[in-house]
Design a protein around this motif. Structure first.
Motif, PDB file in Angstrom:
ATOM      1  N   VAL A 114      13.660  27.887 -72.939  1.00 43.69           N
ATOM      2  CA  VAL A 114      14.079  27.330 -71.490  1.00 43.69           C
ATOM      3  C   VAL A 114      14.752  28.776 -70.955  1.00 43.69           C
ATOM      4  O   VAL A 114      15.836  29.280 -71.373  1.00 43.69           O
ATOM      5  CB  VAL A 114      14.908  26.245 -71.710  1.00 43.69           C
ATOM      6  CG1 VAL A 114      15.237  25.770 -70.272  1.00 43.69           C
ATOM      7  CG2 VAL A 114      14.395  25.062 -72.244  1.00 43.69           C
ATOM      8  N   GLN A 115      14.174  29.013 -69.664  1.00 38.99           N
ATOM      9  CA  GLN A 115      14.519  30.090 -69.005  1.00 38.99           C
ATOM     10  C   GLN A 115      14.893  29.564 -67.542  1.00 38.99           C
ATOM     11  O   GLN A 115      14.183  29.362 -66.951  1.00 38.99           O
ATOM     12  CB  GLN A 115      13.511  31.118 -68.527  1.00 38.99           C
ATOM     13  CG  GLN A 115      13.994  32.369 -68.126  1.00 38.99           C
ATOM     14  CD  GLN A 115      14.846  33.281 -69.177  1.00 38.99           C
ATOM     15  OE1 GLN A 115      14.205  33.417 -70.166  1.00 38.99           O
ATOM     16  NE2 GLN A 115      16.173  33.668 -68.813  1.00 38.99           N
ATOM     17  N   GLU A 116      16.442  29.599 -67.207  1.00 37.28           N
ATOM     18  CA  GLU A 116      16.836  29.206 -66.144  1.00 37.28           C
ATOM     19  C   GLU A 116      16.706  29.847 -64.937  1.00 37.28           C
ATOM     20  O   GLU A 116      16.518  31.169 -65.079  1.00 37.28           O
ATOM     21  CB  GLU A 116      18.404  28.800 -66.387  1.00 37.28           C
ATOM     22  CG  GLU A 116      18.940  27.671 -67.112  1.00 37.28           C
ATOM     23  CD  GLU A 116      20.110  27.131 -66.761  1.00 37.28           C
ATOM     24  OE1 GLU A 116      21.041  28.090 -66.550  1.00 37.28           O
ATOM     25  OE2 GLU A 116      20.736  26.299 -67.475  1.00 37.28           O
ATOM     26  N   ALA A 120      14.370  25.381 -64.313  1.00 32.53           N
ATOM     27  CA  ALA A 120      14.182  26.155 -65.463  1.00 32.53           C
ATOM     28  C   ALA A 120      12.586  25.993 -65.632  1.00 32.53           C
ATOM     29  O   ALA A 120      11.978  25.340 -65.343  1.00 32.53           O
ATOM     30  CB  ALA A 120      14.796  25.472 -66.514  1.00 32.53           C
ATOM     31  N   GLU A 124      10.072  26.733 -68.636  1.00 35.20           N
ATOM     32  CA  GLU A 124       9.959  26.310 -70.155  1.00 35.20           C
ATOM     33  C   GLU A 124       8.498  26.702 -70.919  1.00 35.20           C
ATOM     34  O   GLU A 124       7.574  26.642 -70.310  1.00 35.20           O
ATOM     35  CB  GLU A 124       9.992  24.767 -70.366  1.00 35.20           C
ATOM     36  CG  GLU A 124      10.105  24.567 -71.693  1.00 35.20           C
ATOM     37  CD  GLU A 124      10.333  22.751 -71.659  1.00 35.20           C
ATOM     38  OE1 GLU A 124      10.398  22.362 -72.795  1.00 35.20           O
ATOM     39  OE2 GLU A 124       9.808  22.028 -70.565  1.00 35.20           O
ATOM     40  N   SER A 148      12.578  34.551 -64.982  1.00 30.94           N
ATOM     41  CA  SER A 148      13.480  33.963 -64.071  1.00 30.94           C
ATOM     42  C   SER A 148      13.355  33.932 -62.627  1.00 30.94           C
ATOM     43  O   SER A 148      13.824  33.149 -62.022  1.00 30.94           O
ATOM     44  CB  SER A 148      14.947  34.120 -64.773  1.00 30.94           C
ATOM     45  OG  SER A 148      15.168  35.445 -64.276  1.00 30.94           O
TER      46      SER A 148
END
Length: 321
Positions: A50-52, A79, A81, A311
């Motif tokens: 998970v990359q916010e 986010a 994913e 991101s």
């Protein structure tokens, strides 16, 4: 003389080299090296990666005196994913090689050092190929690379679970500059810097700007030809690593020779927002030695689990023919 403890020799050698293997892979191409320099090879855990991402600004208003100020919580955080991608290289030897042809401790170490180096090279080459790819190789099990994250048509497809075709998700799209249509004519040594200037500015937001440009042989050659001798400022770090590099604004322009690198194309990257997220338990980690049940041989796997993530794709771009 009894045969040395083979399992201990192999395992110790592999574990002692795991950090060196990771370092060798991170220096395999300019993108991986830049991410390593910035500390963007980061561990991750969980069912997915998970990359916010902040896709909008928060509350702000000018006000006067006792005027009410809007304090309702804004929906600004989302986010991406990404799925885990796994890879492995094997180190193996037959009973003939172990017990007959290489019976001394030093001979066995030399044998496995050579096999381990080959496995490292194989991992490095394939992971860095994956870092440029669209992730569809090997039935979709390949690393998802720049062809996926910084797409030639960012108005279609899904990245990190976000559907880029939806107008509500424009924030997830990268920039594209087509030399033939946007520029009017195909890229040449005469016009390529003008095209690069345009895309560079599109990918700039305040102090955020591209810091790495990857180019295929044709576009790198056109850019290089467009420079005067005094302008050819190479980054010495790239030279030591073996990458051909020329400066353009704040970015290193590097020739990318990967088989996955598209022809007639440049990637404009802001690597502050790109990451290689890996599992701490599968970061070029050797598994236990296994004895084949139907062969006179042993095998040990070097494993890797990760994916290339981002991101902020609105600060990335591609210049293509």
């Amino acid at each position: 003389m009894p045969t040395p403890n083979l399992s201990e020799i192999i395992t110790t050698t592999l574990r002692n080299r795991s950090g060196k293997t990771a370092d060798n892979v991170s220096k395999g191409n300019a993108l991986s090296m830049k991410l390593k320099e910035k500390g963007s090879w980061k561990p991750a855990t969980g069912r997915t990666i998970v990359q916010e991402v902040e896709y909008a600004e928060g509350n702000f208003q000018w006000y006067s005196g006792y005027e009410e100020i809007d304090i309702s919580p804004p929906d600004v955080i989302s986010a991406f994913e990404f799925n885990w991608k796994q890879a492995a290289a094997s180190v193996s030897a037959s009973g003939l090689e172990i017990d007959v042809q290489n019976t001394g401790k030093e001979q066995i170490i030399d044998l496995f050092e050579a096999r381990i180096k080959n496995a490292e090279k194989t991992l490095k080459n394939n992971i860095n190929i994956g870092a440029i790819s669209n992730g569809t190789g090997s039935g979709g099990k390949q690393l998802g690379g720049l062809k996926l994250l910084v797409a030639n048509d960012p108005t279609t497809g899904t990245v990190g679970g976000v559907d880029r075709s939806l107008t509500a998700n424009i924030w997830a799209r990268n920039h594209v500059y087509d030399a033939s249509t946007d520029g009017g004519t195909a890229a040449t040594a005469t016009n390529i810097q003008r095209y690069m200037n345009t895309l560079y500015l599109r990918c700039t937001r305040g102090a955020d700007k591209p810091d790495l440009i990857l180019a295929d042989a044709l576009y790198y050659g056109l850019f290089w030809s467009s420079l005067q001798a005094i302008q050819r400022i190479n980054d010495p770090k790239r030279g030591v690593a073996g990458f051909q590099s020329v400066a353009f604004g704040s970015a290193d322009v590097c020739y990318e020779d990967s088989t996955e690198m598209p022809a007639s194309q440049m990637y404009f990257l802001n690597t502050d927002y790109l990451f290689m997220r890996y599992s701490p338990k599968r970061n070029f980690t050797p598994l236990d030695r296994v004895q084949s049940i139907n062969q006179d041989a042993i095998v040990q796997l070097i494993t890797f689990a990760a994916n290339l993530t981002g991101s902020n794709f609105a600060l990335q771009g591609t210049l293509k023919a």
